[in-house]
Design a protein around this motif. Structure first.
Motif, PDB file in Angstrom:
ATOM      1  N   ASN A  95       1.002  -1.345   0.170  1.00 34.88           N
ATOM      2  CA  ASN A  95      -0.038  -0.025  -0.093  1.00 34.88           C
ATOM      3  C   ASN A  95       0.701   1.155  -0.068  1.00 34.88           C
ATOM      4  O   ASN A  95       0.591   2.378  -0.629  1.00 34.88           O
ATOM      5  CB  ASN A  95      -0.978   0.127   1.123  1.00 34.88           C
ATOM      6  N   PHE A  96       2.057   1.219   0.893  1.00 37.06           N
ATOM      7  CA  PHE A  96       2.866   2.545   0.581  1.00 37.06           C
ATOM      8  C   PHE A  96       3.365   2.881  -0.344  1.00 37.06           C
ATOM      9  O   PHE A  96       3.531   3.932  -0.950  1.00 37.06           O
ATOM     10  CB  PHE A  96       3.963   2.216   1.971  1.00 37.06           C
ATOM     11  N   LEU A  97       3.750   1.672  -1.307  1.00 36.61           N
ATOM     12  CA  LEU A  97       4.434   1.967  -2.462  1.00 36.61           C
ATOM     13  C   LEU A  97       3.617   1.938  -3.474  1.00 36.61           C
ATOM     14  O   LEU A  97       3.993   2.543  -4.924  1.00 36.61           O
ATOM     15  CB  LEU A  97       5.602   0.746  -2.931  1.00 36.61           C
ATOM     16  N   GLY A  98       2.308   1.522  -3.221  1.00 33.07           N
ATOM     17  CA  GLY A  98       1.370   1.566  -4.545  1.00 33.07           C
ATOM     18  C   GLY A  98       1.517   0.568  -5.467  1.00 33.07           C
ATOM     19  O   GLY A  98       1.001   0.761  -6.670  1.00 33.07           O
ATOM     20  N   VAL A  99       1.887  -0.539  -4.978  1.00 31.96           N
ATOM     21  CA  VAL A  99       2.156  -1.831  -5.901  1.00 31.96           C
ATOM     22  C   VAL A  99       1.155  -2.849  -5.720  1.00 31.96           C
ATOM     23  O   VAL A  99       0.467  -2.753  -4.474  1.00 31.96           O
ATOM     24  CB  VAL A  99       3.389  -2.232  -6.145  1.00 31.96           C
ATOM     25  N   GLU A 100       0.893  -4.160  -6.491  1.00 29.73           N
ATOM     26  CA  GLU A 100      -0.172  -5.018  -6.189  1.00 29.73           C
ATOM     27  C   GLU A 100       0.453  -5.910  -5.042  1.00 29.73           C
ATOM     28  O   GLU A 100      -0.532  -6.330  -4.177  1.00 29.73           O
ATOM     29  CB  GLU A 100      -0.104  -5.985  -7.361  1.00 29.73           C
ATOM     30  N   SER A 101       1.803  -6.116  -4.714  1.00 30.28           N
ATOM     31  CA  SER A 101       2.233  -6.901  -3.660  1.00 30.28           C
ATOM     32  C   SER A 101       3.584  -6.778  -3.173  1.00 30.28           C
ATOM     33  O   SER A 101       4.283  -6.028  -4.065  1.00 30.28           O
ATOM     34  CB  SER A 101       1.996  -8.469  -4.200  1.00 30.28           C
ATOM     35  N   ALA A 102       3.980  -7.335  -2.364  1.00 29.48           N
ATOM     36  CA  ALA A 102       5.314  -7.346  -1.673  1.00 29.48           C
ATOM     37  C   ALA A 102       5.536  -8.379  -0.781  1.00 29.48           C
ATOM     38  O   ALA A 102       4.966  -9.024  -0.400  1.00 29.48           O
ATOM     39  CB  ALA A 102       5.449  -5.630  -0.776  1.00 29.48           C
ATOM     40  N   MET A 103       6.979  -8.617  -0.566  1.00 24.82           N
ATOM     41  CA  MET A 103       7.462  -9.597   0.066  1.00 24.82           C
ATOM     42  C   MET A 103       8.509  -9.220   0.999  1.00 24.82           C
ATOM     43  O   MET A 103       9.400  -8.572   0.403  1.00 24.82           O
ATOM     44  CB  MET A 103       7.906 -10.824  -0.651  1.00 24.82           C
ATOM     45  N   THR A 104       8.627  -9.623   2.348  1.00 24.43           N
ATOM     46  CA  THR A 104       9.735  -9.104   3.049  1.00 24.43           C
ATOM     47  C   THR A 104      10.620  -9.981   3.506  1.00 24.43           C
ATOM     48  O   THR A 104      10.293 -11.173   3.339  1.00 24.43           O
ATOM     49  CB  THR A 104       9.285  -8.454   4.390  1.00 24.43           C
TER      50      THR A 104
ATOM     51  N   SER B 200      16.927   5.261  -0.630  1.00 21.80           N
ATOM     52  CA  SER B 200      15.882   6.273  -1.047  1.00 21.80           C
ATOM     53  C   SER B 200      14.593   6.218  -0.501  1.00 21.80           C
ATOM     54  O   SER B 200      14.041   7.308  -0.250  1.00 21.80           O
ATOM     55  CB  SER B 200      16.028   6.373  -2.485  1.00 21.80           C
ATOM     56  N   ILE B 201      14.221   5.088  -0.066  1.00 16.53           N
ATOM     57  CA  ILE B 201      12.885   4.920   0.489  1.00 16.53           C
ATOM     58  C   ILE B 201      12.780   5.410   1.792  1.00 16.53           C
ATOM     59  O   ILE B 201      13.753   5.333   2.482  1.00 16.53           O
ATOM     60  CB  ILE B 201      12.442   3.333   0.616  1.00 16.53           C
ATOM     61  N   GLY B 202      11.817   6.313   2.051  1.00 21.44           N
ATOM     62  CA  GLY B 202      11.736   7.021   3.121  1.00 21.44           C
ATOM     63  C   GLY B 202      12.401   8.140   3.197  1.00 21.44           C
ATOM     64  O   GLY B 202      12.124   9.261   4.181  1.00 21.44           O
ATOM     65  N   ALA B 203      13.486   8.394   2.635  1.00 20.03           N
ATOM     66  CA  ALA B 203      14.270   9.608   2.635  1.00 20.03           C
ATOM     67  C   ALA B 203      14.062  10.714   1.600  1.00 20.03           C
ATOM     68  O   ALA B 203      14.526  11.822   1.791  1.00 20.03           O
ATOM     69  CB  ALA B 203      15.716   9.188   2.503  1.00 20.03           C
ATOM     70  N   VAL B 204      13.426  10.337   0.540  1.00 23.25           N
ATOM     71  CA  VAL B 204      13.154  11.365  -0.542  1.00 23.25           C
ATOM     72  C   VAL B 204      11.813  11.269  -0.957  1.00 23.25           C
ATOM     73  O   VAL B 204      11.136  10.085  -0.865  1.00 23.25           O
ATOM     74  CB  VAL B 204      14.309  11.317  -1.735  1.00 23.25           C
ATOM     75  N   GLY B 205      11.434  12.372  -1.573  1.00 20.71           N
ATOM     76  CA  GLY B 205       9.924  12.263  -2.006  1.00 20.71           C
ATOM     77  C   GLY B 205       9.214  13.142  -1.250  1.00 20.71           C
ATOM     78  O   GLY B 205       9.482  13.166   0.260  1.00 20.71           O
ATOM     79  N   GLN B 206       7.995  13.602  -1.512  1.00 21.90           N
ATOM     80  CA  GLN B 206       7.239  14.610  -0.648  1.00 21.90           C
ATOM     81  C   GLN B 206       6.586  13.761   0.513  1.00 21.90           C
ATOM     82  O   GLN B 206       6.540  14.390   1.662  1.00 21.90           O
ATOM     83  CB  GLN B 206       6.101  15.207  -1.464  1.00 21.90           C
TER      84      GLN B 206
ATOM     85  N   GLY C  66      13.806  -2.433  -1.530  1.00 21.46           N
ATOM     86  CA  GLY C  66      14.136  -1.598  -0.682  1.00 21.46           C
ATOM     87  C   GLY C  66      14.718  -2.107   0.707  1.00 21.46           C
ATOM     88  O   GLY C  66      14.407  -3.421   0.731  1.00 21.46           O
ATOM     89  N   THR C  67      15.275  -1.572   1.657  1.00 20.58           N
ATOM     90  CA  THR C  67      15.732  -1.993   2.806  1.00 20.58           C
ATOM     91  C   THR C  67      14.865  -1.383   3.887  1.00 20.58           C
ATOM     92  O   THR C  67      14.353  -0.015   3.789  1.00 20.58           O
ATOM     93  CB  THR C  67      17.044  -2.059   3.001  1.00 20.58           C
ATOM     94  N   PHE C  68      14.929  -2.047   5.174  1.00 22.65           N
ATOM     95  CA  PHE C  68      14.361  -1.348   6.359  1.00 22.65           C
ATOM     96  C   PHE C  68      15.496  -0.809   7.458  1.00 22.65           C
ATOM     97  O   PHE C  68      15.067  -0.709   8.437  1.00 22.65           O
ATOM     98  CB  PHE C  68      13.366  -2.291   7.056  1.00 22.65           C
TER      99      PHE C  68
END
Length: 549
Positions: free
Chosen positions: A214-223, A337-343, A364-366
């Motif tokens: 949901n955060f990325l706006g994609v269909e699915s994700a795996m951690t 870049s995830i979490g660090a850039v973008g509005q 991306g990484t956490f």
């Protein structure tokens, strides 16, 4: 065109690389506009603020001369050790094993033995507190030129931390913020001790994956439980023999390792150079595989959002334009870049306002902006479902620990505003403000800085090996903790200090660091820039010009 079984469910949405050579125009993509409105103009406006200023010629000469001198002294010390005039502390072969295959190669260890060991006190410093905007260091000294260390029992308090990837300040110990993490420890414990495919799949793992999607706006994700393995173990599951990987020359080691493990052919293009990338794509499409000239099964472009050693940002709209033109696939590593850039902290896709559907594999990484551990792969549902059964990280690795999982959920909900507060947005804005302020002040002082103005990674070029060492020691003496990097991690003439700005840094902290930088820069003569910096924005944008091939 044939597709191997390893391609699996990539068939439904990954296109094949069949482009006719006559459709490839000279310098083709530069004047093409994307459907989502993002042409090369956006990238140009972003990337005109990524200067890679060259040092004066005398700096390069003195840098090579410095390495030459320490190398000569290294050979002299090796001679003294060989004749018994100096004690050799490094591991050596036993005399009774001289007829065996050697385990240690003296020449290969030359750099470690004679250069790195003398300055080893600047790395691996032990921390004895929370690695937040300030931390405490355990004081240590060496009696044998850094071969061994001993602790003095003293602590260096309140050192400003300018080296951690704690971009949004979520690596914290505030009991109020960490209440949900503590609750999950009581409920699930601290470890799973099993893989996701066995009995290690917890409800919070599935909650996190849905939240990431949901955060990325994609269909699915795996951690995954480890960020490095997210790259190194998933790339071999996506490509193999008969495939081509086009990798940026400054990609992270995890991407390089994953590419090598895949068995695919690897070709490296110049950093953020679209002409170099297009030339390789054109050649790959027209010529096919070596010797047989069969079409490549897949062509995968591998780039990073923010390059951790340069602070530069990928030219994403242009890469996507090339990917579409030549029917290639795109793997985007957003570790920094995830979490660090973008509005709203959603990375370079938001920074450039591109459609996430145009990126085939989002990684991306956490471990940076979210103050935890692990990584993710996101994209189409078919891609994620395929990786659940074919990725070594998914099949064999232990599932992410419950407290780390909850920490990521907590941080991501805070960024998204789902915790009912605006704290996440405040931190994102604070990080952007701190990064721009820190960069502009360093430029005003006359330091050579690499990277994009939006990047929280700020490399300051130091060049000479002796100055790298002196800089780290002088800054620590002023209670500033910095990371210095030199050869072989960087080109021999581009040693640097890498500052990582955080939202947790206050303006007073940054000013203290800048005052120390100004003082040390004058002391060590580190202000090499010959450009006159102006805080005013440019009055015109860069223009893409047609270039002859």
């Amino acid at each position: 065109m044939a597709t191997t079984a390893a391609d699996g469910n990539l068939k439904p949405y990954l296109r094949k690389n069949g482009v006719k050579c006559e459709h490839i125009g000279k310098n083709g993509y530069h004047n093409h506009k994307e459907k989502n409105g993002q042409g090369t103009g956006v990238a140009s406006r972003r990337h005109k603020h990524e200067p890679f200023e060259q040092a004066p010629m005398y700096v390069a000469v003195l840098t090579y001369l410095g390495f030459g001198i320490v190398t000569l002294f290294g050979y002299l010390r090796d001679f003294l050790r060989a004749v018994g005039l100096e004690k050799c502390n490094i591991a050596q072969e036993r005399e009774k094993q001289k007829d065996f295959v050697p385990l240690y190669q003296d020449f290969e260890n030359f750099y470690t033995r004679n250069l790195y060991m003398r300055v080893r006190d600047n790395w691996n410093r032990p921390i004895c507190s929370l690695p937040g905007p300030v931390f405490d260091l355990m004081e240590r000294v060496s009696d044998d030129y850094n071969w061994t260390f001993r602790f003095t029992g003293k602590t260096i308090h309140d050192v400003i931390n300018m080296g951690s990837y704690n971009y949004l300040g979520f690596a914290e110990n505030n009991a109020d913020f960490l209440k949900t993490v503590a609750d999950k420890v009581r409920q699930y414990g601290v470890g799973v001790c099993s893989t996701r495919q066995e009995i290690g799949n917890l409800s919070i793992h599935e909650e996190l994956e849905q939240l990431v999607a949901n955060f990325l706006g994609v269909e699915s994700a795996m951690t995954y439980g480890m960020g490095f393995a997210t790259n190194s173990m998933n790339i071999p599951a996506l490509v193999g023999k008969g495939c081509l990987i086009l990798s940026d020359e400054l990609n992270h080691t995890s991407l390089i390792l994953g590419a090598r493990l895949s068995g695919a052919t690897i070709r490296v293009f110049k950093h953020n150079n679209m002409q170099s990338l297009e030339k390789m794509l054109k050649e790959a499409v027209c010529s096919g595989q070596p010797r047989t000239h069969r079409p490549w099964k897949k062509i995968l472009i591998v780039v990073e959002g923010i390059y951790s050693m340069e602070g530069s940002v990928v030219r994403l709209p242009e890469v996507i334009a090339l990917k579409k033109k030549y029917k290639a696939y795109l793997y985007l590593d957003e570790a920094h870049s995830i979490g660090a850039v973008g509005q709203t902290g959603r990375g370079v896709t938001e920074l450039f306002n591109v459609n996430t559907a145009d990126v085939d594999v989002m990684m991306g990484t956490f471990t940076k902006s979210f103050g935890a551990s692990g990584g993710y792969i996101a994209g189409k549902k078919e891609l994620v479902d395929y990786l659940r059964t074919h990725s070594h990280s998914a099949v064999y690795a232990t599932a992410m620990s419950p407290p780390a999982t909850e920490q990521i959920i907590r941080a991501m909900k805070c960024i998204m505003g789902k915790d009912g507060s605006t704290e996440g947005m405040r931190r994102i804005r604070q990080l952007a403000e701190n990064a721009k302020y820190f960069r502009s002040r360093l430029k005003e002082m006359g330091f050579i800085i690499y990277g994009n103005d939006d990047s929280p990674v700020v490399p300051v070029l130091l060049y000479m090996p002796a100055k790298v060492v002196a800089f780290a020691r002088e800054m620590l003496a002023r209670k500033i903790g910095v990371v210095v990097v030199g050869f072989p991690a960087t080109p021999i003439t581009e040693a640097r200090a890498r500052f990582c700005v955080s939202a947790a840094h206050t303006r007073d902290m940054l000013n203290q660091v800048l005052d120390c930088m100004n003082e040390v820069g004058d002391l060590l003569c580190l202000k090499f820039s010959r450009r006159k910096y102006s805080p005013q924005p440019d009055l015109c944008d860069e223009t893409d010009f047609e270039l002859d091939s």
